[in-house]
Design a protein around this motif. Structure first.
Motif, PDB file in Angstrom:
ATOM      1  N   ASP A   1      36.933  70.621  32.253  1.00 54.90           N
ATOM      2  CA  ASP A   1      36.075  71.740  31.861  1.00 54.90           C
ATOM      3  C   ASP A   1      34.847  71.285  31.067  1.00 54.90           C
ATOM      4  O   ASP A   1      34.186  72.094  30.430  1.00 54.90           O
ATOM      5  CB  ASP A   1      36.874  72.752  31.044  1.00 54.90           C
ATOM      6  N   LYS A   2      34.549  69.966  31.100  1.00 56.31           N
ATOM      7  CA  LYS A   2      33.403  69.461  30.349  1.00 56.31           C
ATOM      8  C   LYS A   2      32.517  68.604  31.241  1.00 56.31           C
ATOM      9  O   LYS A   2      32.972  68.006  32.201  1.00 56.31           O
ATOM     10  CB  LYS A   2      33.878  68.645  29.143  1.00 56.31           C
ATOM     11  N   ASN A   3      31.257  68.537  30.878  1.00 54.00           N
ATOM     12  CA  ASN A   3      30.302  67.738  31.646  1.00 54.00           C
ATOM     13  C   ASN A   3      30.157  66.314  31.109  1.00 54.00           C
ATOM     14  O   ASN A   3      29.888  65.382  31.864  1.00 54.00           O
ATOM     15  CB  ASN A   3      28.922  68.415  31.661  1.00 54.00           C
ATOM     16  N   GLU A   4      30.332  66.175  29.795  1.00 52.98           N
ATOM     17  CA  GLU A   4      30.090  64.864  29.194  1.00 52.98           C
ATOM     18  C   GLU A   4      31.250  63.906  29.462  1.00 52.98           C
ATOM     19  O   GLU A   4      32.406  64.311  29.591  1.00 52.98           O
ATOM     20  CB  GLU A   4      29.853  64.983  27.682  1.00 52.98           C
ATOM     21  N   VAL A   5      30.896  62.624  29.563  1.00 50.57           N
ATOM     22  CA  VAL A   5      31.881  61.569  29.772  1.00 50.57           C
ATOM     23  C   VAL A   5      32.181  60.921  28.425  1.00 50.57           C
ATOM     24  O   VAL A   5      31.271  60.566  27.681  1.00 50.57           O
ATOM     25  CB  VAL A   5      31.353  60.511  30.772  1.00 50.57           C
ATOM     26  N   GLU A   6      33.448  60.780  28.109  1.00 51.68           N
ATOM     27  CA  GLU A   6      33.865  60.182  26.846  1.00 51.68           C
ATOM     28  C   GLU A   6      34.431  58.787  27.094  1.00 51.68           C
ATOM     29  O   GLU A   6      34.880  58.459  28.193  1.00 51.68           O
ATOM     30  CB  GLU A   6      34.902  61.066  26.160  1.00 51.68           C
ATOM     31  N   THR A   7      34.417  57.973  26.036  1.00 54.32           N
ATOM     32  CA  THR A   7      34.899  56.592  26.141  1.00 54.32           C
ATOM     33  C   THR A   7      36.093  56.386  25.226  1.00 54.32           C
ATOM     34  O   THR A   7      36.093  56.824  24.074  1.00 54.32           O
ATOM     35  CB  THR A   7      33.785  55.602  25.761  1.00 54.32           C
ATOM     36  N   LEU A   8      37.097  55.727  25.760  1.00 49.80           N
ATOM     37  CA  LEU A   8      38.273  55.365  24.988  1.00 49.80           C
ATOM     38  C   LEU A   8      38.284  53.846  24.867  1.00 49.80           C
ATOM     39  O   LEU A   8      38.390  53.129  25.863  1.00 49.80           O
ATOM     40  CB  LEU A   8      39.542  55.855  25.698  1.00 49.80           C
ATOM     41  N   SER A   9      38.147  53.357  23.665  1.00 49.83           N
ATOM     42  CA  SER A   9      38.061  51.915  23.434  1.00 49.83           C
ATOM     43  C   SER A   9      39.448  51.285  23.527  1.00 49.83           C
ATOM     44  O   SER A   9      40.354  51.626  22.763  1.00 49.83           O
ATOM     45  CB  SER A   9      37.446  51.643  22.065  1.00 49.83           C
ATOM     46  N   THR A  10      39.631  50.366  24.469  1.00 49.51           N
ATOM     47  CA  THR A  10      40.911  49.687  24.653  1.00 49.51           C
ATOM     48  C   THR A  10      40.698  48.393  25.426  1.00 49.51           C
ATOM     49  O   THR A  10      39.792  48.300  26.258  1.00 49.51           O
ATOM     50  CB  THR A  10      41.920  50.571  25.412  1.00 49.51           C
ATOM     51  N   HIS A  11      41.534  47.415  25.163  1.00 56.06           N
ATOM     52  CA  HIS A  11      41.520  46.172  25.929  1.00 56.06           C
ATOM     53  C   HIS A  11      42.566  46.189  27.043  1.00 56.06           C
ATOM     54  O   HIS A  11      42.654  45.246  27.820  1.00 56.06           O
ATOM     55  CB  HIS A  11      41.793  44.974  25.006  1.00 56.06           C
ATOM     56  N   THR A  12      43.352  47.282  27.082  1.00 55.83           N
ATOM     57  CA  THR A  12      44.466  47.328  28.028  1.00 55.83           C
ATOM     58  C   THR A  12      44.530  48.668  28.738  1.00 55.83           C
ATOM     59  O   THR A  12      44.836  49.693  28.115  1.00 55.83           O
ATOM     60  CB  THR A  12      45.811  47.083  27.308  1.00 55.83           C
ATOM     61  N   THR A  13      44.244  48.660  30.032  1.00 53.40           N
ATOM     62  CA  THR A  13      44.448  49.830  30.874  1.00 53.40           C
ATOM     63  C   THR A  13      45.430  49.442  31.977  1.00 53.40           C
ATOM     64  O   THR A  13      45.170  48.537  32.764  1.00 53.40           O
ATOM     65  CB  THR A  13      43.138  50.320  31.510  1.00 53.40           C
ATOM     66  N   ILE A  14      46.563  50.117  31.999  1.00 56.72           N
ATOM     67  CA  ILE A  14      47.585  49.864  33.027  1.00 56.72           C
ATOM     68  C   ILE A  14      47.517  50.992  34.042  1.00 56.72           C
ATOM     69  O   ILE A  14      47.655  52.168  33.690  1.00 56.72           O
ATOM     70  CB  ILE A  14      48.987  49.770  32.397  1.00 56.72           C
ATOM     71  N   TRP A  15      47.298  50.643  35.307  1.00 62.11           N
ATOM     72  CA  TRP A  15      47.028  51.649  36.338  1.00 62.11           C
ATOM     73  C   TRP A  15      48.288  51.911  37.169  1.00 62.11           C
ATOM     74  O   TRP A  15      48.771  51.036  37.881  1.00 62.11           O
ATOM     75  CB  TRP A  15      45.893  51.173  37.239  1.00 62.11           C
ATOM     76  N   THR A  16      48.805  53.123  37.074  1.00 62.16           N
ATOM     77  CA  THR A  16      49.979  53.503  37.868  1.00 62.16           C
ATOM     78  C   THR A  16      49.700  54.714  38.744  1.00 62.16           C
ATOM     79  O   THR A  16      50.617  55.259  39.361  1.00 62.16           O
ATOM     80  CB  THR A  16      51.178  53.826  36.951  1.00 62.16           C
ATOM     81  N   ALA A  17      48.435  55.126  38.815  1.00 60.78           N
ATOM     82  CA  ALA A  17      48.083  56.368  39.509  1.00 60.78           C
ATOM     83  C   ALA A  17      47.759  56.110  40.977  1.00 60.78           C
ATOM     84  O   ALA A  17      46.749  55.483  41.287  1.00 60.78           O
ATOM     85  CB  ALA A  17      46.874  57.026  38.825  1.00 60.78           C
ATOM     86  N   GLY A  18      48.609  56.598  41.851  1.00 58.58           N
ATOM     87  CA  GLY A  18      48.275  56.597  43.273  1.00 58.58           C
ATOM     88  C   GLY A  18      48.595  55.325  44.024  1.00 58.58           C
ATOM     89  O   GLY A  18      48.786  54.254  43.440  1.00 58.58           O
ATOM     90  N   THR A  19      48.653  55.462  45.343  1.00 65.07           N
ATOM     91  CA  THR A  19      48.872  54.331  46.241  1.00 65.07           C
ATOM     92  C   THR A  19      47.822  54.370  47.346  1.00 65.07           C
ATOM     93  O   THR A  19      47.141  55.373  47.533  1.00 65.07           O
ATOM     94  CB  THR A  19      50.270  54.382  46.870  1.00 65.07           C
ATOM     95  N   ALA A  20      47.714  53.268  48.058  1.00 64.04           N
ATOM     96  CA  ALA A  20      46.778  53.177  49.177  1.00 64.04           C
ATOM     97  C   ALA A  20      47.512  52.608  50.386  1.00 64.04           C
ATOM     98  O   ALA A  20      48.518  51.906  50.258  1.00 64.04           O
ATOM     99  CB  ALA A  20      45.588  52.292  48.814  1.00 64.04           C
ATOM    100  N   THR A  21      47.003  52.907  51.566  1.00 65.14           N
ATOM    101  CA  THR A  21      47.612  52.425  52.794  1.00 65.14           C
ATOM    102  C   THR A  21      47.498  50.907  52.887  1.00 65.14           C
ATOM    103  O   THR A  21      46.436  50.342  52.619  1.00 65.14           O
ATOM    104  CB  THR A  21      46.935  53.065  54.021  1.00 65.14           C
ATOM    105  N   ASN A  22      48.587  50.260  53.247  1.00 62.20           N
ATOM    106  CA  ASN A  22      48.584  48.814  53.390  1.00 62.20           C
ATOM    107  C   ASN A  22      47.550  48.390  54.433  1.00 62.20           C
ATOM    108  O   ASN A  22      47.473  48.975  55.508  1.00 62.20           O
ATOM    109  CB  ASN A  22      49.982  48.343  53.823  1.00 62.20           C
ATOM    110  N   PRO A  23      46.727  47.374  54.136  1.00 69.74           N
ATOM    111  CA  PRO A  23      45.694  46.938  55.091  1.00 69.74           C
ATOM    112  C   PRO A  23      46.244  46.583  56.467  1.00 69.74           C
ATOM    113  O   PRO A  23      45.570  46.789  57.482  1.00 69.74           O
ATOM    114  CB  PRO A  23      45.074  45.716  54.402  1.00 69.74           C
ATOM    115  N   LEU A  24      47.456  46.044  56.524  1.00 72.09           N
ATOM    116  CA  LEU A  24      48.039  45.713  57.825  1.00 72.09           C
ATOM    117  C   LEU A  24      48.262  46.966  58.650  1.00 72.09           C
ATOM    118  O   LEU A  24      48.025  46.981  59.864  1.00 72.09           O
ATOM    119  CB  LEU A  24      49.360  44.963  57.636  1.00 72.09           C
ATOM    120  N   ILE A  25      48.683  48.039  58.003  1.00 73.95           N
ATOM    121  CA  ILE A  25      48.876  49.315  58.703  1.00 73.95           C
ATOM    122  C   ILE A  25      47.530  49.878  59.135  1.00 73.95           C
ATOM    123  O   ILE A  25      47.384  50.400  60.255  1.00 73.95           O
ATOM    124  CB  ILE A  25      49.617  50.321  57.803  1.00 73.95           C
TER     125      ILE A  25
END
Length: 472
Positions: free
Chosen positions: A253-277
């Motif tokens: 509900d906001k237009n502005e982009v905020e920043t969260l200062s961190t040295h560690t971002t662990i990504w568990t969101a979503g999957t992608a189709t295997n390139p072989l497939i």
């Protein structure tokens, strides 16, 4: 090569591929079987958290394929499949070798998806392989070490802020695990554990939304809030970019982009189709879903190429979508083997009716939930023991799962309570209470595992009049 004498090739050594191979071997499948995977070890993904924390060792979570296939007639080839020609029934390997096949099983799974988020693939940590777990552990320890020595308060805050993106089961389990693990590590360095922040970021406004674990939302929320360091929730925001020093996000509900200062971002969101497939251009567009995954028949065959079976994360059953969880892939592997044997014997194939037997989640160190058949829910230490015991008993071979389970139980009973516990569990008289709880939990584990396994297909051959019979 005449395809009538060509082997059955299995591409991908995950749950689908490995269990297909083992079931074929144990049921005395008459055709040669070759399993191809680029890795040396099978990855039991649900237990990677225990590998990260040291609760389990690589022999339990990451057994070698050679060990798992020992005594079977399965030929294991450690190599990467570069391409597959479905029309010519040919598999090309990175080494330059190739195989022609009579039947093909695709169990290559999915890859990490990033939704096109700027910098995410380069700068965020994924958590799907042994290499991922080792790399993440080294990074986490380095951040804590630097934080314990820096005099710059702002730098320390950034080093001690750990962000997990995606509030599905993987994100929830990761956040809960870190919220117990990192304070334990940081305390040993003389740091103030209250400086640590664990933040779970999610695009949706609820955790576990649309997941088979959605009914465990309140249990998970309570667990996140009661960890050694309570997990902060940042919900209803879209991550727009990830760099080495932080991530940018935008609230819905906001237009502005905020920043969260961190040295560690662990990504568990979503999957992608295997390139072989994705490279299988011979599959007609009408036989793919919107993500490019092949649609398979109820018997798990490609409609245009019935000699090819596909299951797990790399395929979608027409009009019957299965959740991408280990227990479904485990069952699909067994049923693919059953149908391959039926094909070899000229018998009728049967639809695969994989079903959920319940859900298991890790919610911190020595904490979990076991929801069995949506009828029995056990939380806390006992739930964690049941989860671990159940998973270990589902490991691919009887010899390995017995060894892995007994090693783990020996460690739990005779060693672990002598080691420093997570901060949240340091209470008076905890040792006696813990041992009593463990003994009670072992009895529950035996019952829960027996109940679970009674409804799971077993890779053991059952006595029959004909060795090649499909009847169990």
């Amino acid at each position: 090569m005449n395809n009538s004498t060509a082997p059955t090739i299995i591409v991908g050594g995950g749950f689908v591929g490995l269990f297909t191979a083992l079931h074929l071997s144990h049921r005395h499948y008459s055709n040669p079987v070759t399993l191809i995977d680029p890795q040396e070890r099978f990855v039991f993904k649900p237990l990677l958290y225990e590998y990260l924390t040291g609760e389990m060792q690589d022999e339990q979570v990451l057994p070698r394929y050679e060990e798992l296939l020992e005594g079977s007639k399965v030929n294991f080839v450690r190599d990467k499949v570069n391409s597959i020609n479905l029309e010519e029934c040919r598999v090309e390997l990175a080494s330059g070798l190739h195989y022609n096949y009579r039947y093909l099983v695709l169990g290559v799974g999915s890859t990490q998806g990033y939704f096109g988020t700027e910098g995410a693939e380069k700068n965020a940590f994924s958590f799907r392989t042994q290499k991922d777990a080792i790399r993440l552990e080294e990074h986490l320890r380095e951040c804590l070490q630097q934080a314990s020595q820096t005099e710059d308060a702002e730098e320390r805050r950034s080093l001690l802020t750990f962000v997990v993106t995606g509030a599905g089961p993987s994100g929830v389990e990761m956040a809960a695990t870190l919220a117990d693990l990192l304070p334990n590590w940081y305390l040993k360095l003389g740091g103030n554990i209250r400086d640590i922040r664990i933040i779970l970021v999610n695009h949706g406004t609820e955790i576990l939304a649309g997941d088979v674990n959605a009914h465990l939302r309140e249990t998970a929320l309570n667990a996140l809030n009661s960890r050694t360091i309570p997990v902060e929730l940042l919900l209803g925001v879209k991550v727009t970019a990830v760099d080495l020093d932080g991530l940018q996000y935008q609230a819905k509900d906001k237009n502005e982009v905020e920043t969260l200062s961190t040295h560690t971002t662990i990504w568990t969101a979503g999957t992608a189709t295997n390139p072989l497939i994705e490279s299988l251009t011979q599959i007609a567009d009408e036989n793919k879903d919107k993500h490019g995954l092949p649609l398979v028949t109820p018997t798990l065959q490609l409609p245009d190429f019935p000699e090819v079976f596909a299951a797990g994360d790399c395929a979608v059953v027409k009009e019957h979508s299965f959740p991408p969880v280990a227990q479904i892939a485990y069952q699909q592997g067994a049923e693919i083997a059953r149908n391959l044997i039926a094909l070899s014997q000229g018998k009728e194939l049967h639809p695969v009716n994989a079903t959920m037997r319940g859900t298991l989640m890790k919610l911190g160190i020595n904490n979990g939930v076991a929801n069995l058949f949506d009828k029995i829910q056990i939380n806390g230490k006992t739930g964690d023991l049941i989860r671990n015991g159940t998973y270990l008993e589902l490991l691919p071979t009887p010899v390995h799962n017995f060894k892995a389970t007994t090693d783990w139980l020996t460690d739990e009973i005779f060693h672990r309570y002598h080691s420093p516990k997570p901060i949240a569990t340091q209470r008076k008289n905890r040792t006696a209470t813990w041992i009593g709880g463990t003994i009670a939990a072992i009895a529950l584990i035996a019952g829960a595992v027996a109940l679970w396994r009674m409804t799971q297909p077993s890779p053991q051959p059952q006595p029959t009049q004909e060795q090649n019979s499909l009847e169990q």
